[in-house]
Write a protein that holds these residues in place. Structure first.
Motif, mmCIF file in Angstrom:
data_model
loop_
_atom_site.group_PDB
_atom_site.id
_atom_site.type_symbol
_atom_site.label_atom_id
_atom_site.label_comp_id
_atom_site.label_asym_id
_atom_site.label_seq_id
_atom_site.Cartn_x
_atom_site.Cartn_y
_atom_site.Cartn_z
ATOM 1 N N GLY A 195 10.463 -6.167 -5.008
ATOM 2 C CA GLY A 195 10.278 -6.502 -3.610
ATOM 3 C C GLY A 195 9.128 -7.457 -3.378
ATOM 4 O O GLY A 195 8.577 -8.049 -4.307
ATOM 5 N N ASP A 196 8.753 -7.599 -2.094
ATOM 6 C CA ASP A 196 7.675 -8.494 -1.705
ATOM 7 C C ASP A 196 6.885 -7.854 -0.565
ATOM 8 O O ASP A 196 6.999 -6.649 -0.326
ATOM 9 C CB ASP A 196 8.238 -9.860 -1.287
ATOM 10 N N ALA A 197 6.103 -8.680 0.149
ATOM 11 C CA ALA A 197 5.229 -8.145 1.190
ATOM 12 C C ALA A 197 5.997 -7.604 2.393
ATOM 13 O O ALA A 197 5.458 -6.804 3.165
ATOM 14 C CB ALA A 197 4.249 -9.230 1.652
ATOM 15 N N ARG A 198 7.257 -8.018 2.559
ATOM 16 C CA ARG A 198 8.043 -7.568 3.705
ATOM 17 C C ARG A 198 8.876 -6.327 3.407
ATOM 18 O O ARG A 198 9.114 -5.502 4.291
ATOM 19 C CB ARG A 198 8.980 -8.691 4.174
ATOM 20 N N SER A 199 9.326 -6.187 2.177
ATOM 21 C CA SER A 199 10.171 -5.046 1.826
ATOM 22 C C SER A 199 10.144 -4.832 0.319
ATOM 23 O O SER A 199 10.130 -5.797 -0.451
ATOM 24 C CB SER A 199 11.613 -5.287 2.290
ATOM 25 N N SER B 30 0.825 -1.202 0.000
ATOM 26 C CA SER B 30 0.000 0.000 0.000
ATOM 27 C C SER B 30 0.861 1.255 0.000
ATOM 28 O O SER B 30 0.597 2.211 -0.737
ATOM 29 C CB SER B 30 -0.925 0.002 1.215
ATOM 30 N N ALA B 31 1.917 1.256 0.812
ATOM 31 C CA ALA B 31 2.787 2.428 0.901
ATOM 32 C C ALA B 31 3.453 2.729 -0.438
ATOM 33 O O ALA B 31 3.494 3.884 -0.880
ATOM 34 C CB ALA B 31 3.850 2.211 1.976
ATOM 35 N N LEU B 32 3.966 1.693 -1.108
ATOM 36 C CA LEU B 32 4.654 1.915 -2.380
ATOM 37 C C LEU B 32 3.686 2.374 -3.464
ATOM 38 O O LEU B 32 4.023 3.233 -4.289
ATOM 39 C CB LEU B 32 5.381 0.641 -2.812
ATOM 40 N N ALA B 33 2.487 1.800 -3.480
ATOM 41 C CA ALA B 33 1.497 2.226 -4.472
ATOM 42 C C ALA B 33 1.103 3.681 -4.249
ATOM 43 O O ALA B 33 0.958 4.458 -5.201
ATOM 44 C CB ALA B 33 0.268 1.325 -4.409
ATOM 45 N N GLN B 34 0.936 4.066 -2.989
ATOM 46 C CA GLN B 34 0.603 5.459 -2.694
ATOM 47 C C GLN B 34 1.749 6.390 -3.092
ATOM 48 O O GLN B 34 1.527 7.458 -3.668
ATOM 49 C CB GLN B 34 0.291 5.617 -1.207
ATOM 50 N N LEU B 35 2.983 5.978 -2.792
ATOM 51 C CA LEU B 35 4.132 6.812 -3.142
ATOM 52 C C LEU B 35 4.248 6.990 -4.653
ATOM 53 O O LEU B 35 4.671 8.046 -5.135
ATOM 54 C CB LEU B 35 5.413 6.201 -2.579
ATOM 55 N N THR C 272 9.671 -0.936 4.344
ATOM 56 C CA THR C 272 10.019 -2.161 5.063
ATOM 57 C C THR C 272 9.018 -2.382 6.185
ATOM 58 O O THR C 272 8.742 -1.463 6.966
ATOM 59 C CB THR C 272 11.439 -2.061 5.655
ATOM 60 N N ALA C 273 8.474 -3.595 6.249
ATOM 61 C CA ALA C 273 7.451 -3.897 7.251
ATOM 62 C C ALA C 273 8.012 -3.782 8.665
ATOM 63 O O ALA C 273 9.120 -4.240 8.954
ATOM 64 C CB ALA C 273 6.894 -5.296 7.013
ATOM 65 N N ARG C 274 7.257 -3.143 9.530
ATOM 66 C CA ARG C 274 7.562 -3.027 10.953
ATOM 67 C C ARG C 274 6.298 -3.384 11.730
ATOM 68 O O ARG C 274 5.199 -3.346 11.189
ATOM 69 C CB ARG C 274 7.995 -1.597 11.299
ATOM 70 N N ASP C 275 6.436 -3.732 13.009
ATOM 71 C CA ASP C 275 5.263 -4.071 13.815
ATOM 72 C C ASP C 275 4.252 -2.929 13.772
ATOM 73 O O ASP C 275 4.553 -1.805 14.182
ATOM 74 C CB ASP C 275 5.671 -4.335 15.267
ATOM 75 N N GLY C 276 3.082 -3.228 13.238
ATOM 76 C CA GLY C 276 2.021 -2.236 13.217
ATOM 77 C C GLY C 276 2.130 -1.193 12.129
ATOM 78 O O GLY C 276 1.368 -0.227 12.121
#
Length: 292
Positions: free
Chosen positions: A72-76, A51-56, A99-103
């Motif tokens: 990349g993938d779902a984690r980074s 979601s973040a990359l698509a928005q960016l 990069t995925a982080r908790d929350g």
């Protein structure tokens, strides 16, 4: 970096990036007149990597950036966009990483500007942090990201048709620009062309088996396009120079194309479609190449 007009639709959404973190994390290195390097990062709560990359992507395009590639993938993952050229300087790539982080996700941005940009640190910090600050969490951000993927996803695999000499000249121009200023390198080519697909129509210059073993998606058969201009004295004058001074356009053939390679002779016409893999040793290398 000068702040271009921000996308109005995103500006209406509430910001969830941690206030002040991006500005505090901002670093710059080098004289901007020669091309400077900028980095910064922040954490956005409640947002996923995709979601973040698509928005960016849509945020940057709203600021007149050009899409280059995404990996990349779902984690980074990393999204590479191109800041537009202007009078006095060339366009240059800007890499956004999530990069995925908790929350949530950590968002970072890194770029090395072109020579002659002469941006002030304050305006570069404001521009880059302004882009990251527009990434939103929740259903509204996810909906925007989904619409971007649906509308633009097909464009990421677009095949560019180009003549080998034209592609070689294009790369040479960018190499000359990227080598200006301290710390610059041809690595900019790998960043800018990653994942691009090309359909190249031309004539065979040389063919060979990769002595280092087969590449991924290849059995090691490589063919190099002839990039010398045709015609009598012009060709005679160029043959001894172009092969050593211009970027060579090389195709690593896909599996099952050994017979095709064996039948080729110097000067034969060929039309090959492949994906850019790497620029190294003066060669622009495509892999997984197949004939029409």
């Amino acid at each position: 970096m000068k702040a271009l007009p921000l996308l109005a639709a995103l500006a209406l959404c509430p910001t969830v990036a941690l206030a002040g973190a991006c500005e505090n994390n901002f670093t710059s290195q080098g004289d901007p007149r020669n091309g400077a390097e900028y980095r910064t990062s922040t954490v956005v709560e409640g947002v996923g990597v995709g979601s973040a990359l698509a928005q960016l992507r849509v945020i940057a395009q709203g600021n007149k950036y050009k899409y280059l590639n995404e990996t990349g993938d779902a984690r980074s993952g990393t999204l590479t966009m191109e800041y537009p050229r202007a009078l006095g300087y060339e366009a240059f790539p800007v890499a956004f990483t999530a990069t995925a982080r908790d929350g949530g996700a950590e968002l970072s941005v890194h770029t090395r500007t072109s020579r002659g940009t002469n941006f002030k640190d304050a305006e570069s910090r404001a521009h880059l942090c302004g882009l990251l600050a527009q990434v939103k969490s929740g259903a509204r951000g996810d909906a925007l990201a989904a619409s971007v993927r649906k509308a633009e996803g097909a464009g990421t695999s677009q095949v560019v048709q180009i003549a080998p000499r034209k592609l070689s000249d294009e790369i040479e121009k960018q190499i000359r620009n990227s080598l200006r200023g301290p710390g610059a390198s041809p690595q900019i080519i790998n960043e800018r062309y990653k994942g691009r697909r090309y359909r190249i129509d031309g004539q065979l210059y040389t063919k060979e088996t990769d002595t280092y073993g087969p590449r991924p998606n290849s059995h090691g058969r490589q063919v190099t396009f002839d990039i010398v201009k045709k015609g009598g004295l012009i060709r005679a004058a160029e043959v001894g120079v172009v092969a050593h001074t211009h970027t060579q356009i090389v195709c690593e053939l896909a599996r099952g194309q050994e017979g095709y390679a064996d039948r080729l002779e110097s000067g034969d016409y060929m039309t090959l479609t492949g994906t850019f893999r790497i620029y190294e040793g003066g060669q622009f290398i495509l892999t997984g190449c197949r004939p029409d």
